[in-house]
Design an enzyme around this catalytic site. Structure first.
Site, PDB file in Angstrom:
ATOM      1  N   HIS A   3      -8.677   1.977   5.092  1.00  0.00           N
ATOM      2  CA  HIS A   3      -7.987   1.495   6.290  1.00  0.00           C
ATOM      3  C   HIS A   3      -8.678   0.263   6.845  1.00  0.00           C
ATOM      4  O   HIS A   3      -9.208   0.292   7.946  1.00  0.00           O
ATOM      5  CB  HIS A   3      -7.952   2.606   7.347  1.00  0.00           C
ATOM      6  CG  HIS A   3      -7.210   3.817   6.895  1.00  0.00           C
ATOM      7  ND1 HIS A   3      -7.476   5.073   7.360  1.00  0.00           N
ATOM      8  CD2 HIS A   3      -6.202   3.964   6.004  1.00  0.00           C
ATOM      9  CE1 HIS A   3      -6.652   5.948   6.778  1.00  0.00           C
ATOM     10  NE2 HIS A   3      -5.885   5.293   5.947  1.00  0.00           N
ATOM     11  N   GLY A  21       0.804  -1.217   0.000  1.00  0.00           N
ATOM     12  CA  GLY A  21       0.000   0.000   0.000  1.00  0.00           C
ATOM     13  C   GLY A  21       0.840   1.271   0.000  1.00  0.00           C
ATOM     14  O   GLY A  21       0.316   2.362  -0.230  1.00  0.00           O
TER      15      GLY A  21
HETATM   16  C1  LIG Z   1      -5.357   5.532  -1.493  1.00  0.00           C
HETATM   17  C2  LIG Z   1      -4.845   5.099  -0.148  1.00  0.00           C
HETATM   18  C3  LIG Z   1      -4.199   6.018   0.682  1.00  0.00           C
HETATM   19  C4  LIG Z   1      -3.728   5.615   1.930  1.00  0.00           C
HETATM   20  N1  LIG Z   1      -3.056   6.530   2.704  1.00  0.00           N
HETATM   21  C5  LIG Z   1      -2.571   6.148   3.904  1.00  0.00           C
HETATM   22  C6  LIG Z   1      -1.820   7.057   4.715  1.00  0.00           C
HETATM   23  O1  LIG Z   1      -1.575   8.196   4.334  1.00  0.00           O
HETATM   24  N2  LIG Z   1      -1.367   6.612   5.904  1.00  0.00           N
HETATM   25  C7  LIG Z   1      -1.606   5.348   6.355  1.00  0.00           C
HETATM   26  O2  LIG Z   1      -1.183   5.023   7.456  1.00  0.00           O
HETATM   27  N3  LIG Z   1      -2.300   4.474   5.603  1.00  0.00           N
HETATM   28  C8  LIG Z   1      -2.768   4.826   4.392  1.00  0.00           C
HETATM   29  N4  LIG Z   1      -3.449   3.926   3.623  1.00  0.00           N
HETATM   30  C9  LIG Z   1      -3.662   2.571   4.150  1.00  0.00           C
HETATM   31  C10 LIG Z   1      -2.403   1.736   3.989  1.00  0.00           C
HETATM   32  O3  LIG Z   1      -2.039   1.681   2.634  1.00  0.00           O
HETATM   33  C11 LIG Z   1      -2.659   0.336   4.543  1.00  0.00           C
HETATM   34  O4  LIG Z   1      -3.191   0.426   5.832  1.00  0.00           O
HETATM   35  C12 LIG Z   1      -1.367  -0.451   4.592  1.00  0.00           C
HETATM   36  O5  LIG Z   1      -0.779  -0.504   3.317  1.00  0.00           O
HETATM   37  C13 LIG Z   1      -1.625  -1.857   5.103  1.00  0.00           C
HETATM   38  O6  LIG Z   1      -0.367  -2.462   5.290  1.00  0.00           O
HETATM   39  P1  LIG Z   1      -0.224  -4.031   5.311  1.00  0.00           P
HETATM   40  O7  LIG Z   1       1.157  -4.358   5.714  1.00  0.00           O
HETATM   41  O8  LIG Z   1      -1.347  -4.605   6.089  1.00  0.00           O
HETATM   42  O9  LIG Z   1      -0.460  -4.520   3.793  1.00  0.00           O
HETATM   43  P2  LIG Z   1      -0.249  -3.825   2.389  1.00  0.00           P
HETATM   44  O10 LIG Z   1       0.613  -2.640   2.493  1.00  0.00           O
HETATM   45  O11 LIG Z   1      -1.597  -3.657   1.790  1.00  0.00           O
HETATM   46  O12 LIG Z   1       0.552  -4.928   1.588  1.00  0.00           O
HETATM   47  C14 LIG Z   1       0.047  -6.212   1.337  1.00  0.00           C
HETATM   48  C15 LIG Z   1       0.650  -6.705   0.032  1.00  0.00           C
HETATM   49  O13 LIG Z   1       0.380  -8.108  -0.069  1.00  0.00           O
HETATM   50  C16 LIG Z   1       0.140  -8.430  -1.413  1.00  0.00           C
HETATM   51  N5  LIG Z   1      -0.628  -9.688  -1.458  1.00  0.00           N
HETATM   52  C17 LIG Z   1      -1.912  -9.895  -1.085  1.00  0.00           C
HETATM   53  N6  LIG Z   1      -2.244 -11.192  -1.238  1.00  0.00           N
HETATM   54  C18 LIG Z   1      -1.133 -11.816  -1.725  1.00  0.00           C
HETATM   55  C19 LIG Z   1      -0.849 -13.164  -2.095  1.00  0.00           C
HETATM   56  N7  LIG Z   1      -1.770 -14.147  -1.968  1.00  0.00           N
HETATM   57  N8  LIG Z   1       0.378 -13.451  -2.582  1.00  0.00           N
HETATM   58  C20 LIG Z   1       1.334 -12.478  -2.703  1.00  0.00           C
HETATM   59  N9  LIG Z   1       1.107 -11.182  -2.374  1.00  0.00           N
HETATM   60  C21 LIG Z   1      -0.103 -10.861  -1.865  1.00  0.00           C
HETATM   61  C22 LIG Z   1      -0.631  -7.237  -1.944  1.00  0.00           C
HETATM   62  O14 LIG Z   1      -0.460  -7.160  -3.344  1.00  0.00           O
HETATM   63  C23 LIG Z   1       0.021  -6.069  -1.202  1.00  0.00           C
HETATM   64  O15 LIG Z   1       1.042  -5.477  -1.979  1.00  0.00           O
HETATM   65  C24 LIG Z   1      -3.914   4.281   2.364  1.00  0.00           C
HETATM   66  C25 LIG Z   1      -4.558   3.363   1.534  1.00  0.00           C
HETATM   67  C26 LIG Z   1      -5.012   3.751   0.285  1.00  0.00           C
HETATM   68  C27 LIG Z   1      -5.686   2.743  -0.593  1.00  0.00           C
END
Ligand SMILES: Cc1cc2nc3c(=O)[nH]c(=O)nc-3n(C[C@H](O)[C@H](O)[C@H](O)COP(=O)(O)OP(=O)(O)OC[C@H]3O[C@@H](n4cnc5c(N)ncnc54)[C@H](O)[C@@H]3O)c2cc1C
Ligand code: SF4
Length: 552
Positions: free
Chosen positions: A475, A88
């Protein structure tokens, strides 16, 4: 295959916040790490200029859309999330805030650890790695937010966001390139922010501190192998040892291949699920159901949270101010104890989301609200047809809109399950269940109205919220609750999966409360904490397993 007989020591599934932190810290500890990421790699050269180039913005590989942003529609919520090498962080706004201490008092993680004394250290580390500073760049959207906050009597709560953006020193223009400013020369060179408001379209100016510029960059430099466009479809214990004590086999397919999916398999001693709340839930449900990981707790999918969010805004058709300038989220205010509002923007020309906006309409959900919308629309059309048309067509939306992201710390959650959709019963998919989450936060709507009145705009909200009572969130959190036993949660207080050895979940799915602020910093800090307990490679016995009842 290496001497240990395993392809890797750890396989990390997903390269977002949890995944990149984990990969970096595990390589630092001497482990051989692979990161499987189903999204593509992006750099300033291939990022799209606007979101009208939707085939390079939206991620729907089965429809030949291979971007980095996805919108998924559920009965209770529309979820925006990122999908790329760097997870993300490629599409995120760069806002990195520490939530209030009170989040550790509620939810299934309360009492599991001395969070309030432990977490500050991990937040500090994550902030240093992500280059967090107080935002120095205020744009027209931020100045207007302050003006309305003053008029509403809450001006004292106005704050500049803390962001992971490489900004120029006060008084200097952006766009200047410097050698690595963050990691003593071990990181990549960076260019200062030019305030284009494009962070959520991926920074094309090398200024946003996305994970491919810090955690993941350093992990790769130390030898972590990142497999892009590689989707994990199976994880199963090796050698018939049901608890994973002899390692795991991880099966993958090529996520962007239309037909020949190129299946591969890898072995590792440990596995880290870091595929985001949605990705990890989807994968774990399938693995539990097909018998690869049957011991995953039945609590899986429970207590999924939307951060109690609502997106509203004010449009100023024909405005001379360009509301797209600044960083994507430049400032915020608190309108009451529970309700937090941030000033958000998309870059000029990225107007495609304007299609999802309509006139702000109050009233009870259902037919009454839809009728009210029709009445408001007809009234606006009769009073000022040109202005109404200019508010509702998407062109110019980013330049002319103050977008307000409203978040609440109030509790409220839903559950996710694997089920069939009535209109597409051919394949099981994640479906939402439970009580509806209020789509509409009266105090926030009142604030949007006040802003419109004060500055001569039109208050707007999301079509899905008004018509279908479905909120939109970027989120999404929870679903793998952290708890003292498998009867109450999926992982323990150190992110270890109940029922398995050397298996962890490090992503937004373990968050057990509505944070009331953007969650990425907390996801990083919790991942930092989880890996800090894993011993260095030379000392490991490969027997890390949660103990039920491990409350401290
Ligand atoms: C437009 C937008 C703006 C945002 N702005 C903010 C902000 O300013 N500040 C903030 O704190 N949060 C923000 N967020 C939220 C933030 O992006 C997420 O909360 C955060 O990225 C979640 O982190 P994570 O580690 O859970 O997973 P993610 O960062 O979502 O990463 C998970 C990864 O796993 C991969 N994946 C999924 N399933 C599989 C699989 N089966 N095999 C291989 N790969 C897989 C996905 O492709 C993804 O790249 C925003 C979100 C969006 C959509
Ligand atoms: S405002 Fe523009 S230059 Fe600055 S970080 Fe965001 S996208 Fe990059």
């Amino acid at each position: 295959m290496a001497d240990s007989g395993f392809d890797f020591d750890f396989i990390v599934i997903g390269s977002g916040f949890g995944g990149s932190v984990t990969a970096h810290r595990l390589t630092e500890k001497g482990y051989r790490v692979a990161v499987m990421e189903m999204g593509r790699r992006w750099d300033p050269e291939n990022l799209p200029r606007t979101n009208w180039l939707f085939w390079r913005w939206i991620w729907r590989p089965n429809m030949a859309l291979r971007g980095f942003f996805n919108l998924e529609f559920f009965r209770h919520v529309v979820i925006a999330h990122g999908c790329a090498v760097g997870g993300g962080s490629i599409t995120y706004a760069g806002t990195l805030l520490v939530p209030k201490d009170s989040i550790w008092d509620s939810g299934s993680w309360a009492q599991l650890a001395p969070w309030k004394t432990e977490m500050p250290h991990y937040y500090e580390t994550a902030m240093r790695m992500l280059g967090v500073i107080e935002n120095r760049i205020l744009g027209p959207a931020d100045r207007l937010l302050k003006q309305v906050a003053d008029a509403a009597g809450v001006g004292g709560t106005f704050y500049r966001t803390r962001v992971g953006v490489f900004q120029p020193p006060e008084g200097e223009a952006g766009g200047r390139t410097y050698p690595d400013p963050y990691f003593g020369g071990k990181g990549p060179e960076r260019t200062t922010c030019i305030s284009c408001g494009g962070c959520m379209m991926g920074c094309r100016h090398n200024a946003k501190n996305s994970l491919d510029k810090n955690y993941l960059y350093l992990a790769e430099k130390r030898g972590a192998r990142v497999f892009a466009e590689t989707k994990v479809v199976d994880v199963a214990p090796l050698n018939g040892k049901a608890d994973g004590s002899e390692g795991y086999e991880v099966r993958t397919v090529k996520s962007t291949a239309p037909l020949r999916k190129g299946p591969r398999h890898f072995t590792s001693r440990g596995v880290v699920f870091a595929a985001s709340a949605l990705g990890t839930l989807d994968l774990l449900f399938r693995l539990k159901k097909k018998g690869s990981l049957p011991a995953i707790s039945d609590q899986l999918g429970n207590r999924v949270r939307t951060n109690a969010e609502s997106l509203i805004g004010v449009r100023f058709p024909g405005s001379r101010e360009d509301f797209s300038k600044g960083v994507a989220i430049g400032s915020g205010i608190y309108i009451d104890q529970y309700t937090h509002i941030e000033a958000v923007r998309y870059p000029e020309g990225s107007d495609a989301l304007g299609f999802l906006c309509t006139l702000l309409t109050s009233g009870r959900p259902g037919w009454t609200r839809i009728l009210l919308l029709v009445r408001n629309f007809l009234r606006a059309l009769l009073r000022n047809p040109v202005r109404t048309a200019r508010c509702l067509h998407p062109f110019g939306w980013a330049r002319e809109s103050l977008i307000l992201l409203c978040m609440q710390t109030l509790d409220g959650h839903l559950d996710m399950r694997l089920g069939r959709l009535w209109f597409w019963p051919f394949r099981k998919t994640l479906v939402s269940r439970g009580q509806r989450i209020p789509t509409y936060i009266p105090q926030a709507n009142e604030f949007a109205r006040k802003t419109a009145e004060l500055a001569g705009g039109t208050p707007m909200s999301m079509v899905t919220e008004v018509l279908f009572d479905i909120p939109c969130t970027a989120h999404i959190l929870g679903g793998c609750p952290m708890a003292a036993s498998p009867a109450r949660g999926v992982v323990d207080f150190r992110n270890r999966v109940f029922g398995y050895k050397n298996m962890y979940v490090c992503d937004g799915s373990v968050i057990a409360a509505n944070l009331g602020v953007n969650p990425s910093l907390t996801i990083c800090a919790l991942a930092e904490r989880a890996v800090s307990y894993i011993p260095p490679a030379w000392r490991t016995q490969w027997d890390d397993a949660p103990e039920a009842g491990s409350e401290v």
